[in-house]
Design a protein around this motif. Structure first.
Motif, PDB file in Angstrom:
ATOM      1  N   ASN A  75      22.124  41.709   4.822  1.00  0.00           N
ATOM      2  CA  ASN A  75      21.798  40.423   4.825  1.00  0.00           C
ATOM      3  C   ASN A  75      22.779  40.034   6.373  1.00  0.00           C
ATOM      4  O   ASN A  75      21.642  39.376   7.231  1.00  0.00           O
ATOM      5  CB  ASN A  75      21.920  39.398   3.767  1.00  0.00           C
ATOM      6  N   PHE A  76      23.482  40.658   6.140  1.00  0.00           N
ATOM      7  CA  PHE A  76      24.903  39.675   7.141  1.00  0.00           C
ATOM      8  C   PHE A  76      24.357  40.631   7.941  1.00  0.00           C
ATOM      9  O   PHE A  76      24.336  39.503   9.320  1.00  0.00           O
ATOM     10  CB  PHE A  76      26.007  40.449   6.967  1.00  0.00           C
ATOM     11  N   ARG A  77      23.501  41.698   8.381  1.00  0.00           N
ATOM     12  CA  ARG A  77      23.489  42.156   9.903  1.00  0.00           C
ATOM     13  C   ARG A  77      22.186  41.587  10.672  1.00  0.00           C
ATOM     14  O   ARG A  77      21.849  41.463  11.450  1.00  0.00           O
ATOM     15  CB  ARG A  77      23.461  44.190   9.238  1.00  0.00           C
ATOM     16  N   SER A  78      21.353  41.520   9.255  1.00  0.00           N
ATOM     17  CA  SER A  78      19.776  41.221  10.020  1.00  0.00           C
ATOM     18  C   SER A  78      20.075  39.756  10.246  1.00  0.00           C
ATOM     19  O   SER A  78      19.492  39.524  11.589  1.00  0.00           O
ATOM     20  CB  SER A  78      18.861  41.310   8.862  1.00  0.00           C
ATOM     21  N   VAL A  79      21.006  38.993   9.294  1.00  0.00           N
ATOM     22  CA  VAL A  79      20.885  37.001  10.421  1.00  0.00           C
ATOM     23  C   VAL A  79      21.807  37.775  11.556  1.00  0.00           C
ATOM     24  O   VAL A  79      21.707  36.999  12.462  1.00  0.00           O
ATOM     25  CB  VAL A  79      21.881  37.102   9.435  1.00  0.00           C
ATOM     26  N   TYR A  80      22.804  38.231  11.410  1.00  0.00           N
ATOM     27  CA  TYR A  80      23.595  38.443  12.819  1.00  0.00           C
ATOM     28  C   TYR A  80      23.262  39.008  13.940  1.00  0.00           C
ATOM     29  O   TYR A  80      23.124  38.644  14.738  1.00  0.00           O
ATOM     30  CB  TYR A  80      25.208  39.490  12.386  1.00  0.00           C
ATOM     31  N   TYR A  81      21.714  40.251  13.703  1.00  0.00           N
ATOM     32  CA  TYR A  81      21.099  40.498  14.739  1.00  0.00           C
ATOM     33  C   TYR A  81      20.429  39.810  15.321  1.00  0.00           C
ATOM     34  O   TYR A  81      20.119  39.230  16.988  1.00  0.00           O
ATOM     35  CB  TYR A  81      19.885  41.586  14.467  1.00  0.00           C
ATOM     36  N   GLU A  82      19.715  39.127  14.277  1.00  0.00           N
ATOM     37  CA  GLU A  82      18.886  37.601  15.010  1.00  0.00           C
ATOM     38  C   GLU A  82      19.178  36.626  15.629  1.00  0.00           C
ATOM     39  O   GLU A  82      19.532  35.701  17.280  1.00  0.00           O
ATOM     40  CB  GLU A  82      18.221  37.120  13.316  1.00  0.00           C
TER      41      GLU A  82
ATOM     42  N   GLN B 158       4.310  39.096  12.945  1.00  0.00           N
ATOM     43  CA  GLN B 158       4.487  40.330  11.857  1.00  0.00           C
ATOM     44  C   GLN B 158       5.744  40.415  11.565  1.00  0.00           C
ATOM     45  O   GLN B 158       6.654  40.837  10.591  1.00  0.00           O
ATOM     46  CB  GLN B 158       3.358  41.238  10.911  1.00  0.00           C
ATOM     47  N   ARG B 159       6.298  41.926  12.653  1.00  0.00           N
ATOM     48  CA  ARG B 159       7.006  42.384  12.832  1.00  0.00           C
ATOM     49  C   ARG B 159       8.587  41.966  13.551  1.00  0.00           C
ATOM     50  O   ARG B 159       9.726  41.850  12.997  1.00  0.00           O
ATOM     51  CB  ARG B 159       7.256  43.844  13.742  1.00  0.00           C
TER      52      ARG B 159
ATOM     53  N   VAL C 281       5.430  33.288  -0.581  1.00  0.00           N
ATOM     54  CA  VAL C 281       6.568  33.596  -2.371  1.00  0.00           C
ATOM     55  C   VAL C 281       7.808  34.311  -2.009  1.00  0.00           C
ATOM     56  O   VAL C 281       8.826  34.215  -2.588  1.00  0.00           O
ATOM     57  CB  VAL C 281       4.983  35.168  -2.549  1.00  0.00           C
ATOM     58  N   PHE C 282       8.285  35.107  -1.023  1.00  0.00           N
ATOM     59  CA  PHE C 282       8.857  35.663  -1.204  1.00  0.00           C
ATOM     60  C   PHE C 282      10.575  34.640  -0.676  1.00  0.00           C
ATOM     61  O   PHE C 282      11.496  34.678  -0.406  1.00  0.00           O
ATOM     62  CB  PHE C 282       9.161  36.711   0.008  1.00  0.00           C
ATOM     63  N   VAL C 283       9.848  33.787   0.919  1.00  0.00           N
ATOM     64  CA  VAL C 283      10.738  32.602   0.551  1.00  0.00           C
ATOM     65  C   VAL C 283      11.172  31.763   0.135  1.00  0.00           C
ATOM     66  O   VAL C 283      12.274  31.303  -1.111  1.00  0.00           O
ATOM     67  CB  VAL C 283      10.585  31.497   2.293  1.00  0.00           C
ATOM     68  N   ALA C 284       9.556  30.927  -1.809  1.00  0.00           N
ATOM     69  CA  ALA C 284       9.818  30.600  -2.372  1.00  0.00           C
ATOM     70  C   ALA C 284      11.119  32.048  -3.067  1.00  0.00           C
ATOM     71  O   ALA C 284      11.983  31.104  -3.799  1.00  0.00           O
ATOM     72  CB  ALA C 284       9.120  30.399  -3.433  1.00  0.00           C
ATOM     73  N   LEU C 285      11.125  32.853  -3.365  1.00  0.00           N
ATOM     74  CA  LEU C 285      11.946  33.921  -4.627  1.00  0.00           C
ATOM     75  C   LEU C 285      12.816  33.661  -4.183  1.00  0.00           C
ATOM     76  O   LEU C 285      14.242  34.000  -4.566  1.00  0.00           O
ATOM     77  CB  LEU C 285      10.785  35.333  -4.519  1.00  0.00           C
ATOM     78  N   GLU C 286      13.299  33.939  -2.864  1.00  0.00           N
ATOM     79  CA  GLU C 286      15.068  34.025  -2.275  1.00  0.00           C
ATOM     80  C   GLU C 286      15.229  32.414  -2.620  1.00  0.00           C
ATOM     81  O   GLU C 286      16.143  32.628  -2.990  1.00  0.00           O
ATOM     82  CB  GLU C 286      14.707  34.888  -0.682  1.00  0.00           C
TER      83      GLU C 286
ATOM     84  N   VAL D 194      12.616  37.642   4.278  1.00  0.00           N
ATOM     85  CA  VAL D 194      11.496  38.758   5.102  1.00  0.00           C
ATOM     86  C   VAL D 194      11.639  39.879   4.968  1.00  0.00           C
ATOM     87  O   VAL D 194      11.333  41.020   4.871  1.00  0.00           O
ATOM     88  CB  VAL D 194      12.021  38.250   6.459  1.00  0.00           C
ATOM     89  N   ASP D 195      13.264  39.614   4.862  1.00  0.00           N
ATOM     90  CA  ASP D 195      13.791  41.784   3.936  1.00  0.00           C
ATOM     91  C   ASP D 195      12.898  42.252   2.852  1.00  0.00           C
ATOM     92  O   ASP D 195      12.804  42.741   2.613  1.00  0.00           O
ATOM     93  CB  ASP D 195      15.120  41.164   4.182  1.00  0.00           C
ATOM     94  N   LEU D 196      12.565  40.917   1.993  1.00  0.00           N
ATOM     95  CA  LEU D 196      12.338  40.808   0.889  1.00  0.00           C
ATOM     96  C   LEU D 196      11.095  41.446   0.749  1.00  0.00           C
ATOM     97  O   LEU D 196      10.363  42.266   0.106  1.00  0.00           O
ATOM     98  CB  LEU D 196      12.797  39.698   0.162  1.00  0.00           C
TER      99      LEU D 196
END
Lengths: 293, 58, 58
Positions: free
Chosen positions: A8-15, A47-48, A236-241, A279-281
């Motif tokens: 998670n750290f990585r994906s946030v970092y990259y973005e 989407q991607r 759904v996944f935002v709610a889930l997260e 998004v990852d989930l």
């Protein structure tokens, strides 16, 4: 757990830093250079990847059909949209539904109501639940889009998209959320059931308003990228997260009212990370979209 | 290429049609408002007095 | 044939444009009527009394 937080750290970092972003931006620019924009490819792209903010509004306008695929028609069509906006704006003045002091989002609502033949007989009529949804989305969009006319069209077409294309799937989302929560954290699901909170979660805020008024705009627009390009399952996944992120807090609350109240007012600090994790989930459970719209 | 021209034309046509439909909605809303205002003028028990006033003013 | 499609598209566009303009003229006529009716309702010295009545009726 360590793996998870590292990823998670990585994906946030990259973005944030935009290593990945440079390549993405280039490929989007190539797509946007076409004389006739390829809607399907633009859908797949958003989407991607998160849309670069300088192109977001343009892509949204194309995907929502506010402007047509041909570049050469954009100015002409936007002119028609402008005229249409002012025609209705003026008419609402004449019948005294709006005046110079009417808040912008309410002006948008009345224009939308008139366009869809749902203008109430007079101003005294109370707002319908769908009007509240419209206003919430309009308030969030207002923070993202400077030009009021562009903003109106984005809100109106986004709401229309939710009410037509996504209507059936949106109704399924509470059930889908329960399924994924059971996979990801059955203990938390049990807790929600034990408190009788499951049926009282803020579903309208999450799935009808698409998190408008729940997430700050910088995070929200990354969620809307996915919805506008065709996937409402991301919600759904935002709610889930959100549930997973605030698990400890939620477990400590023992009544449905308190849980709902907390979820309606979540802390606004780490919402970017929540969206990245969501998004990852979503990818994990639904796969990377290839060509699907 | 022919397909291209057709798609382009459709894109423009949709926007013009939407602007036309909006104008039609406006006409409907105005119609309702006119009926409503006439109703307010005529159902008033004060109408007669007002009529006299209007006539006198003309 | 391509030229044909273009001409047809232009024709359609013009047809909707002209319907739009016609509709707009109707709207403008209605607008005048509305302004006129509002004027009659509001410039009347009896307006206050009438307002009270309307409020009471609601």
């Amino acid at each position: 757990m360590a793996d998870d937080s590292q990823r998670n750290f990585r994906s946030v970092y990259y973005e944030k830093v935009g290593f990945r972003g440079v390549e993405e931006k280039k490929s989007l620019e190539i797509l946007l250079k076409d004389d006739r924009l390829d809607i399907e490819k633009l859908c797949t792209f958003s989407q991607r990847f998160p849309l670069p903010s300088m192109y977001r509004i343009l892509v949204w306008k194309v995907l929502l059909g506010i402007i047509p695929p041909h570049h050469k028609s954009h100015a002409l069509v936007m002119n028609y949209r402008k005229e249409q906006y002012w025609d209705i704006h003026h008419a609402l003045h004449v019948i005294r539904f709006i005046d110079d002091s009417t808040p912008q989002v309410e002006v948008f609502l009345r224009i939308h109501q008139l366009e869809s033949g749902k203008l109430p007989r007079n101003l005294a009529y109370p707002l319908e639940p769908e009007d509240e949804v419209f206003l919430a989305i309009a308030k969030a969009m207002e923070e993202m889009v400077e030009d009021p006319i562009e903003c109106y069209w984005l809100v109106s077409c986004f709401v229309n998209q939710l009410n037509s294309k996504h209507r059936d799937s949106l109704q399924q989302l509470p059930k889908v959320l329960e399924q994924y929560l059971n996979i990801e954290d059955s203990r938390l699901l049990m807790h929600l059931k034990a408190c009788a909170a499951l049926s009282k979660l803020p579903y309208d805020l999450w799935f009808k308003k698409c998190f408008a008024g729940c997430l700050p705009e910088s995070s929200l627009q990354r969620v809307w990228d996915k919805v506008i390009s065709g996937s409402c399952k991301i919600l759904v996944f935002v709610a889930l997260e959100i549930l997973l992120t605030f698990k400890m807090k939620i477990i400590a609350l023992t009544t449905a009212e308190k849980i709902t109240q907390f979820l309606e007012n979540i802390p606004q600090e780490n919402t970017d990370a929540i969206v990245s994790k969501a998004v990852d989930l979503w990818r994990t459970h639904c796969g990377t979209p290839a060509h699907s719209a | 290429y022919l397909e291209d021209v057709k798609i382009k034309a459709r894109g423009q046509l949709q926007a013009v049609e939407s602007r036309y439909r909006a104008q039609k909605r406006i006409t409907q809303a105005f119609e309702l408002e006119i009926l409503n205002l006439f109703g307010r003028l005529e159902n008033s028990p004060l109408k007669k007095l007002e009529d006299e006033k209007t006539e006198a003013a003309e």
